[in-house]
Design an enzyme around this catalytic site. Structure first.
Site, mmCIF file in Angstrom:
data_model
loop_
_atom_site.group_PDB
_atom_site.id
_atom_site.type_symbol
_atom_site.label_atom_id
_atom_site.label_comp_id
_atom_site.label_asym_id
_atom_site.label_seq_id
_atom_site.Cartn_x
_atom_site.Cartn_y
_atom_site.Cartn_z
ATOM 1 N N HIS A 119 -6.780 43.248 0.121
ATOM 2 C CA HIS A 119 -6.305 43.922 -1.099
ATOM 3 C C HIS A 119 -6.019 42.888 -2.174
ATOM 4 O O HIS A 119 -5.609 41.763 -1.880
ATOM 5 C CB HIS A 119 -5.051 44.769 -0.826
ATOM 6 C CG HIS A 119 -3.958 44.036 -0.116
ATOM 7 N ND1 HIS A 119 -4.001 43.791 1.249
ATOM 8 C CD2 HIS A 119 -2.819 43.471 -0.566
ATOM 9 C CE1 HIS A 119 -2.910 43.118 1.587
ATOM 10 N NE2 HIS A 119 -2.181 42.901 0.512
ATOM 11 N N ASN A 176 -3.416 37.481 -1.004
ATOM 12 C CA ASN A 176 -2.849 36.708 0.097
ATOM 13 C C ASN A 176 -3.844 36.737 1.253
ATOM 14 O O ASN A 176 -4.340 37.817 1.613
ATOM 15 C CB ASN A 176 -1.515 37.313 0.533
ATOM 16 C CG ASN A 176 -0.456 37.201 -0.556
ATOM 17 O OD1 ASN A 176 -0.437 36.234 -1.310
ATOM 18 N ND2 ASN A 176 0.415 38.190 -0.645
ATOM 19 N N HIS A 223 -3.555 42.241 -5.292
ATOM 20 C CA HIS A 223 -2.348 42.675 -6.001
ATOM 21 C C HIS A 223 -2.579 42.507 -7.506
ATOM 22 O O HIS A 223 -3.128 41.490 -7.936
ATOM 23 C CB HIS A 223 -1.158 41.770 -5.663
ATOM 24 C CG HIS A 223 -0.667 41.859 -4.257
ATOM 25 N ND1 HIS A 223 0.456 42.572 -3.908
ATOM 26 C CD2 HIS A 223 -1.125 41.306 -3.115
ATOM 27 C CE1 HIS A 223 0.675 42.437 -2.605
ATOM 28 N NE2 HIS A 223 -0.274 41.674 -2.095
ATOM 29 N N ASP A 253 1.984 49.817 -5.302
ATOM 30 C CA ASP A 253 2.662 49.196 -4.165
ATOM 31 C C ASP A 253 3.987 49.918 -3.908
ATOM 32 O O ASP A 253 4.711 50.265 -4.838
ATOM 33 C CB ASP A 253 2.904 47.706 -4.455
ATOM 34 C CG ASP A 253 3.222 46.918 -3.195
ATOM 35 O OD1 ASP A 253 2.390 46.109 -2.784
ATOM 36 O OD2 ASP A 253 4.312 47.133 -2.619
ATOM 37 N N ILE A 254 4.300 50.135 -2.637
ATOM 38 C CA ILE A 254 5.516 50.876 -2.271
ATOM 39 C C ILE A 254 6.782 50.058 -2.565
ATOM 40 O O ILE A 254 7.854 50.629 -2.769
ATOM 41 C CB ILE A 254 5.439 51.310 -0.782
ATOM 42 C CG1 ILE A 254 6.306 52.518 -0.519
ATOM 43 C CG2 ILE A 254 5.756 50.159 0.163
ATOM 44 C CD1 ILE A 254 5.997 53.221 0.796
ATOM 45 N N GLY A 260 0.604 34.286 3.344
ATOM 46 C CA GLY A 260 1.555 35.333 2.961
ATOM 47 C C GLY A 260 1.032 36.747 3.162
ATOM 48 O O GLY A 260 1.670 37.715 2.740
ATOM 49 N N GLN A 261 -0.116 36.888 3.839
ATOM 50 C CA GLN A 261 -0.662 38.241 4.047
ATOM 51 C C GLN A 261 0.132 38.955 5.133
ATOM 52 O O GLN A 261 0.374 38.401 6.209
ATOM 53 C CB GLN A 261 -2.145 38.145 4.451
ATOM 54 C CG GLN A 261 -2.817 39.510 4.532
ATOM 55 C CD GLN A 261 -4.325 39.404 4.760
ATOM 56 O OE1 GLN A 261 -4.868 38.311 4.958
ATOM 57 N NE2 GLN A 261 -4.988 40.549 4.738
#
Ligand code: AMP
Ligand code: ZN
Length: 111
Positions: free
Chosen positions: A98, A85, A100, A30-31, A91-92
């Site tokens: 994806h 999410n 997490h 994740d960035i 919360g998406q």
């Protein structure tokens, strides 16, 4: 050209720090990590969310989930938290399915 940022990563238009790839699945860090280790497991096929998955994706979803412990342990984690999410109320923010995977800290994010 697509507006989906994850499809653009899959197409190689945007760089990512990949940790796993096969014909159906891509996994990258994740960035904006919320834990010392935070990576995302996603299908290469554009599926908007868990809510729009069809029954034909059953084995793909299973394979994605089974990659979580395999890759987490390869990354040196002893335990981890998974999160999916779904929808803006869930919360998406990126509407390409994806999972997490978080780990490496005693306090892990819950949202
Ligand atoms: P979600 O809120 O579940 O949709 O999570 C989207 C996640 O994608 C967030 O944790 C972002 O930090 C992450 N993200 C957004 N853009 C990128 C990118 N270019 N490379 C890696 N992760 C990203
Ligand atoms: Zn996409």
């Amino acid at each position: 050209m697509t507006d989906c940022i994850f499809c653009r990563i899959i197409n190689g238009e945007i760089p990512s720090k990949n940790i796993y790839e096969d014909p159906e699945i891509l996994v990258f860090h994740d960035i904006r990590p919320l834990a010392p280790t935070h990576f995302l497991i996603l299908p290469k096929k554009h599926i908007e969310s868990l809510a729009t998955c069809e029954e034909s994706s059953e084995s793909l979803l299973g394979r994605m989930l089974l990659l979580a412990p395999k890759l987490a342990f390869e990354q040196g984690l002893k335990g981890f938290r998974t999160m999916i999410n779904t929808g803006s109320e869930g919360g998406q923010e990126v509407f390409h399915l994806h999972i997490h995977v978080f780990g490496g800290a005693k306090t892990l994010p819950k949202t």
